[in-house]
Design a protein around this motif. Structure first.
Motif, short mmCIF file in Angstrom:
data_model
loop_
_atom_site.label_atom_id
_atom_site.label_comp_id
_atom_site.label_asym_id
_atom_site.label_seq_id
_atom_site.Cartn_x
_atom_site.Cartn_y
_atom_site.Cartn_z
N GLY A 98 0.79 -1.24 0.00
CA GLY A 98 0.00 0.00 0.00
C GLY A 98 0.81 1.27 0.00
N LEU A 99 2.13 1.17 0.12
CA LEU A 99 2.96 2.37 0.20
C LEU A 99 4.20 2.19 -0.66
N GLY A 157 3.49 -1.50 7.65
CA GLY A 157 2.85 -0.51 6.80
C GLY A 157 1.43 -0.17 7.22
N LYS A 158 0.72 -1.14 7.81
CA LYS A 158 -0.66 -0.90 8.23
C LYS A 158 -0.76 0.01 9.45
N HIS A 159 0.38 0.28 10.09
CA HIS A 159 0.37 1.10 11.30
C HIS A 159 0.65 2.57 11.03
N VAL A 160 0.82 2.95 9.76
CA VAL A 160 0.94 4.36 9.41
C VAL A 160 -0.13 4.68 8.37
N ARG A 161 -0.44 5.96 8.23
CA ARG A 161 -1.50 6.40 7.30
C ARG A 161 -0.92 7.36 6.28
N GLY A 197 2.03 8.66 11.80
CA GLY A 197 1.80 7.54 12.72
C GLY A 197 2.46 7.80 14.06
N MET A 198 2.25 6.88 14.99
CA MET A 198 2.89 6.95 16.30
C MET A 198 4.23 6.22 16.20
N LEU A 199 5.31 6.98 16.09
CA LEU A 199 6.63 6.42 15.88
C LEU A 199 7.61 6.96 16.93
#
Length: 336
Positions: free
Chosen positions: A82-83, A103-107, A91-93
């Motif tokens: 997706g990226l 990848g699913k944990h960032v938008r 995202g929370m990094l």
């Protein structure tokens, strides 16, 4: 790459020695992961609570591990369908120059829609917090009086503007003449009080809130709130978002008991965290974005540059140094 770790749990006001800078290798990524280069990093008051080893609504930071928070970054490498390289994500990094993350944990965000920094401010957690706290709990009605403490901060400044959109009369409380001017001249607040120069806050509130207070959006706690509570109207609503005045106290915060005031005014006082409304984030994001595009919702960002200045930017939150959202610029994007 550089990282910042929590070296020890602060006692009272945090200091530079509570943080450790560390150099390490840029992480490699596996299937389904992306490597994110940090561009902008958010510092927020709630992070102070996570530095304490105590039960709360979010897990405390672990000692000698990387501190985390909101980050806007650029995809440097991708093994996630997706990226792709060059995409901008939020995202929370970690407080680090690069992060390997699922990848699913960032938008993915679109830089053409709004400046990417807004995803950490007016269109991010602060905006969502203001939206739900004010509209779901505060429920301001046309002609009512809304008082906002911490009014020039990332959340408070948005709360006041949304209250104006809803037709309320808005009074802000902040800590400098510069912030008072900003609230009245830039954001359209009807009145504002500098609590640091006020001789009698309770009296000043009576003057600028002659019809009392219908909604008090609570960001700071302490003596400011004690003064506001005195003016609550019948059926007033008090969304409790924060209590920054107490975050660095070593002893339990003690003040006037609020129960009698709530009973006499039949007021509602309710605490909340933005995660309570996660299922409705889409609704709020759409509305906030619309108001920004229409020019009804203005925002300010205080941006400090340099990875090495992240602790300074964080500590400055407790000295009231920022207007609007406090961010740290870490790097420029490289592009696709």
């Amino acid at each position: 790459m550089k990282q910042i770790l929590l070296a020890k749990r602060p006692k009272g006001m945090p200091g530079q020695d509570d943080f450790t800078f560390q150099e390490t290798e840029v992480p490699s990524i596996g299937e389904g992961e992306v490597l994110v280069k940090t561009l902008y990093l958010s510092v927020d008051p709630y992070m102070r609570g996570r530095m304490v080893d105590a039960k709360s609504y979010v897990e405390p930071y672990k000692l000698n591990e990387v501190i985390s928070g909101g980050v806007v970054g650029e995809v440097a490498e991708s093994q996630f369908s997706g990226l792709e390289k060059g995409d901008i994500v939020v995202g929370m990094l970690g407080w680090q120059e690069y992060s390997a993350v699922q990848g699913k944990h960032v938008r993915k965000i679109d830089p053409e829609v709004a400046p990417v920094t807004t995803s950490l401010g007016v269109l991010g957690m602060p905006g969502l917090t203001a939206y739900f706290g004010l509209l779901d709990i505060g429920e301001p009605k046309e002609g009512e009086t809304v008082v906002v403490s911490g009014a020039a901060g990332a959340v408070g400044s948005i709360v006041g503007q949304i209250a104006k959109i809803k037709g309320a009369r808005v009074v802000g409380i902040a800590g400098s003449d510069e912030k008072i001017s900003y609230l009245k001249e830039e954001l359209g607040f009807d009145a504002a009080i500098n609590y640091k120069t006020s001789d009698n806050l309770k009296k000043e509130l009576a003057e600028v809130c002659p019809d009392g207070v219908d909604v008090y959006f609570e960001n700071v706690g302490g003596e400011i709130s004690d003064a506001v509570f005195y003016h609550l109207n019948k059926f007033a609503r008090v969304p409790v978002c924060g209590a920054i005045s107490a975050y660095n106290k070593e002893e339990r915060d003690i003040g006037p008991r609020i129960q009698t005031t709530l009973i006499k005014s039949s007021a509602l006082m309710k605490g909340f965290v933005v995660g309570d409304y996660s299922s409705r984030f889409g609704e709020a994001s759409k509305e906030l974005g619309k108001w920004v595009r229409e020019g009804k919702l203005k925002y300010e960002e205080t941006i400090q540059e340099g990875f090495e200045n992240i602790p300074d930017a964080f500590l400055g939150l407790f000295k009231g140094e920022n207007i609007g959202k406090q961010l740290v610029k870490v790097a420029e994007p490289e592009g696709k």
